[in-house]
Design a protein around this motif. Structure first.
Motif, PDB file in Angstrom:
ATOM      1  N   TYR A   1      33.709  31.284  10.184  1.00 35.09           N
ATOM      2  CA  TYR A   1      34.579  31.664  11.286  1.00 35.09           C
ATOM      3  C   TYR A   1      35.771  30.717  11.382  1.00 35.09           C
ATOM      4  CZ  TYR A   1      36.222  32.704  15.972  1.00 35.09           C
ATOM      5  OH  TYR A   1      37.001  33.040  17.046  1.00 35.09           O
ATOM      6  N   TYR A   2      36.945  31.289  11.598  1.00 39.01           N
ATOM      7  CA  TYR A   2      38.171  30.519  11.809  1.00 39.01           C
ATOM      8  C   TYR A   2      38.661  30.776  13.229  1.00 39.01           C
ATOM      9  CZ  TYR A   2      38.624  29.265   6.933  1.00 39.01           C
ATOM     10  OH  TYR A   2      38.407  28.730   5.695  1.00 39.01           O
ATOM     11  N   ARG A   3      38.870  29.702  13.967  1.00 38.08           N
ATOM     12  CA  ARG A   3      39.429  29.817  15.309  1.00 38.08           C
ATOM     13  C   ARG A   3      40.890  30.253  15.198  1.00 38.08           C
ATOM     14  NH1 ARG A   3      37.731  23.913  16.708  1.00 38.08           N
ATOM     15  NH2 ARG A   3      39.677  23.777  15.627  1.00 38.08           N
ATOM     16  N   PRO A   4      41.460  30.743  16.301  1.00 43.20           N
ATOM     17  CA  PRO A   4      42.888  31.068  16.261  1.00 43.20           C
ATOM     18  C   PRO A   4      43.692  29.862  15.771  1.00 43.20           C
ATOM     19  CG  PRO A   4      41.908  31.843  18.303  1.00 43.20           C
ATOM     20  CD  PRO A   4      40.854  31.023  17.604  1.00 43.20           C
ATOM     21  N   ALA A   5      44.748  30.141  15.025  1.00 43.35           N
ATOM     22  CA  ALA A   5      45.572  29.078  14.431  1.00 43.35           C
ATOM     23  C   ALA A   5      46.988  29.138  14.995  1.00 43.35           C
ATOM     24  CB  ALA A   5      45.598  29.237  12.920  1.00 43.35           C
ATOM     25  N   SER A   6      47.648  28.016  14.967  1.00 36.05           N
ATOM     26  CA  SER A   6      49.031  27.922  15.449  1.00 36.05           C
ATOM     27  C   SER A   6      49.942  28.833  14.631  1.00 36.05           C
ATOM     28  CB  SER A   6      49.535  26.486  15.330  1.00 36.05           C
ATOM     29  OG  SER A   6      48.748  25.626  16.095  1.00 36.05           O
ATOM     30  N   PRO A   7      51.029  29.282  15.242  1.00 34.99           N
ATOM     31  CA  PRO A   7      51.987  30.119  14.501  1.00 34.99           C
ATOM     32  C   PRO A   7      52.620  29.340  13.351  1.00 34.99           C
ATOM     33  CG  PRO A   7      52.477  30.125  16.868  1.00 34.99           C
ATOM     34  CD  PRO A   7      51.413  29.094  16.638  1.00 34.99           C
ATOM     35  N   LEU A   8      52.944  30.052  12.304  1.00 33.12           N
ATOM     36  CA  LEU A   8      53.658  29.480  11.172  1.00 33.12           C
ATOM     37  C   LEU A   8      55.160  29.634  11.404  1.00 33.12           C
ATOM     38  CD1 LEU A   8      51.545  30.944   8.222  1.00 33.12           C
ATOM     39  CD2 LEU A   8      51.369  28.670   9.271  1.00 33.12           C
ATOM     40  N   VAL A   9      55.945  28.784  10.766  1.00 32.31           N
ATOM     41  CA  VAL A   9      57.400  28.908  10.805  1.00 32.31           C
ATOM     42  C   VAL A   9      57.873  29.406   9.442  1.00 32.31           C
ATOM     43  CG1 VAL A   9      57.699  27.127  12.571  1.00 32.31           C
ATOM     44  CG2 VAL A   9      57.781  26.491  10.158  1.00 32.31           C
ATOM     45  N   TRP A  10      58.998  30.081   9.456  1.00 30.30           N
ATOM     46  CA  TRP A  10      59.583  30.599   8.224  1.00 30.30           C
ATOM     47  C   TRP A  10      60.189  29.456   7.426  1.00 30.30           C
ATOM     48  CZ3 TRP A  10      59.200  35.168   5.936  1.00 30.30           C
ATOM     49  CH2 TRP A  10      60.021  35.412   4.826  1.00 30.30           C
TER      50      TRP A  10
ATOM     51  N   LYS B   1      55.919  37.895  12.640  1.00 33.43           N
ATOM     52  CA  LYS B   1      55.142  38.491  13.725  1.00 33.43           C
ATOM     53  C   LYS B   1      53.803  38.996  13.199  1.00 33.43           C
ATOM     54  CE  LYS B   1      55.243  42.021  17.368  1.00 33.43           C
ATOM     55  NZ  LYS B   1      54.001  41.552  17.870  1.00 33.43           N
ATOM     56  N   GLY B   2      53.806  39.690  12.075  1.00 32.82           N
ATOM     57  CA  GLY B   2      52.559  40.189  11.503  1.00 32.82           C
ATOM     58  C   GLY B   2      51.586  39.065  11.179  1.00 32.82           C
ATOM     59  N   ILE B   3      52.092  38.018  10.543  1.00 28.60           N
ATOM     60  CA  ILE B   3      51.239  36.881  10.173  1.00 28.60           C
ATOM     61  C   ILE B   3      50.766  36.141  11.412  1.00 28.60           C
ATOM     62  CG2 ILE B   3      51.251  34.607   9.046  1.00 28.60           C
ATOM     63  CD1 ILE B   3      51.052  36.935   7.043  1.00 28.60           C
ATOM     64  N   ASN B   4      51.678  35.849  12.331  1.00 27.00           N
ATOM     65  CA  ASN B   4      51.306  35.049  13.501  1.00 27.00           C
ATOM     66  C   ASN B   4      50.438  35.811  14.484  1.00 27.00           C
ATOM     67  OD1 ASN B   4      52.410  32.651  12.596  1.00 27.00           O
ATOM     68  ND2 ASN B   4      54.444  33.183  13.371  1.00 27.00           N
ATOM     69  N   ASP B   5      50.619  37.124  14.607  1.00 27.82           N
ATOM     70  CA  ASP B   5      49.700  37.923  15.427  1.00 27.82           C
ATOM     71  C   ASP B   5      48.293  37.859  14.840  1.00 27.82           C
ATOM     72  OD1 ASP B   5      51.763  38.609  17.131  1.00 27.82           O
ATOM     73  OD2 ASP B   5      51.884  40.707  16.473  1.00 27.82           O
ATOM     74  N   THR B   6      48.206  37.897  13.522  1.00 33.64           N
ATOM     75  CA  THR B   6      46.916  37.807  12.838  1.00 33.64           C
ATOM     76  C   THR B   6      46.269  36.447  13.090  1.00 33.64           C
ATOM     77  OG1 THR B   6      47.664  39.327  11.121  1.00 33.64           O
ATOM     78  CG2 THR B   6      45.791  37.912  10.574  1.00 33.64           C
ATOM     79  N   ARG B   7      47.041  35.390  13.008  1.00 35.73           N
ATOM     80  CA  ARG B   7      46.523  34.033  13.206  1.00 35.73           C
ATOM     81  C   ARG B   7      46.127  33.755  14.655  1.00 35.73           C
ATOM     82  NH1 ARG B   7      47.599  30.031   9.433  1.00 35.73           N
ATOM     83  NH2 ARG B   7      48.188  28.505  11.035  1.00 35.73           N
ATOM     84  N   SER B   8      46.637  34.544  15.589  1.00 40.36           N
ATOM     85  CA  SER B   8      46.378  34.284  17.010  1.00 40.36           C
ATOM     86  C   SER B   8      44.983  34.723  17.457  1.00 40.36           C
ATOM     87  CB  SER B   8      47.437  34.975  17.873  1.00 40.36           C
ATOM     88  OG  SER B   8      47.244  36.385  17.867  1.00 40.36           O
TER      89      SER B   8
END
Length: 193
Positions: free
Chosen positions: A64-73, A47-54
């Motif tokens: 600049y980096y656009r929002p990125a897809s969520p990562l999987v464990w 959640k911490g990583i994927n919220d950051t990537r969103s």
């Protein structure tokens, strides 16, 4: 008490045709025996990583980096992350390269003449694709995943790893220090393509 935080960036590592250094040329992989991690903790880290990537963001000189897809464990990346955090604690070192000492598990297993790389640890732990790595250590507070992520966002290279659209999987491990250790926590996050 003064807070000391230090982390080193690691760019994407792509290695082709690497040798284990074993004299007979055979590679005998043996994953690190990391302790099990609960689903609750995996979910918290993700959640911490994927919220950051969103959220799109600027990563210093990397732009600049656009929002990125969520990562999987990925449990293999978790094992390689735990292995490296353990090595940092036991060897009292701070580097993306393994210590090359008895606590550098993949270097021992692969019979390397030097410390293991993130790619070596990934391969030995069953992740055969490219691995990027973020590390974070802290003493005297700032010990949680949110603190590690916040620090990584302040570092151009760590931020780039967090936001890279090339990465699809992650494993994160936290190892607590002890009375003899230099730091109170040792975090490693391994990102996989």
């Amino acid at each position: 008490m003064m807070l000391k935080i230090l982390a080193l960036p690691m760019a994407i590592v792509i290695v082709a045709g690497c040798s284990s250094g074993a004299s007979d040329g055979a590679i005998n992989y043996k994953p690190f025996n990391a302790p099990p991690i609960s689903t609750k903790l995996k979910d918290k880290y993700l959640k911490g990583i994927n919220d950051t990537r969103s959220v799109g963001r600027k990563c210093g000189d990397h732009g600049y980096y656009r929002p990125a897809s969520p990562l999987v464990w990925n449990d293999n990346l978790y094992r390689s992350s735990y292995e490296h955090s353990w090595d940092l604690l036991k060897s009292n070192t701070l580097s993306h390269n393994g210590s090359g000492t008895s606590s550098d598990w993949s270097a021992r297993v692969l019979r390397l003449s030097v410390g293991s790389t993130p790619q070596d640890r990934g391969e030995n732990n069953g992740y055969g694709r490219s691995v990027g790595e973020n590390i974070y250590v802290a003493k005297g507070g700032h010990l949680d995943i949110e603190d590690a992520i916040e620090w990584w966002l302040q570092s151009d290279d760590h931020c780039r790893n967090l936001m890279s659209r090339d990465y699809k999987a992650i494993g994160i491990a936290k190892v607590n220090g002890n009375s003899d250790s230099r730091w109170d926590v040792y975090w490693t996050g391994n990102f996989g393509i």
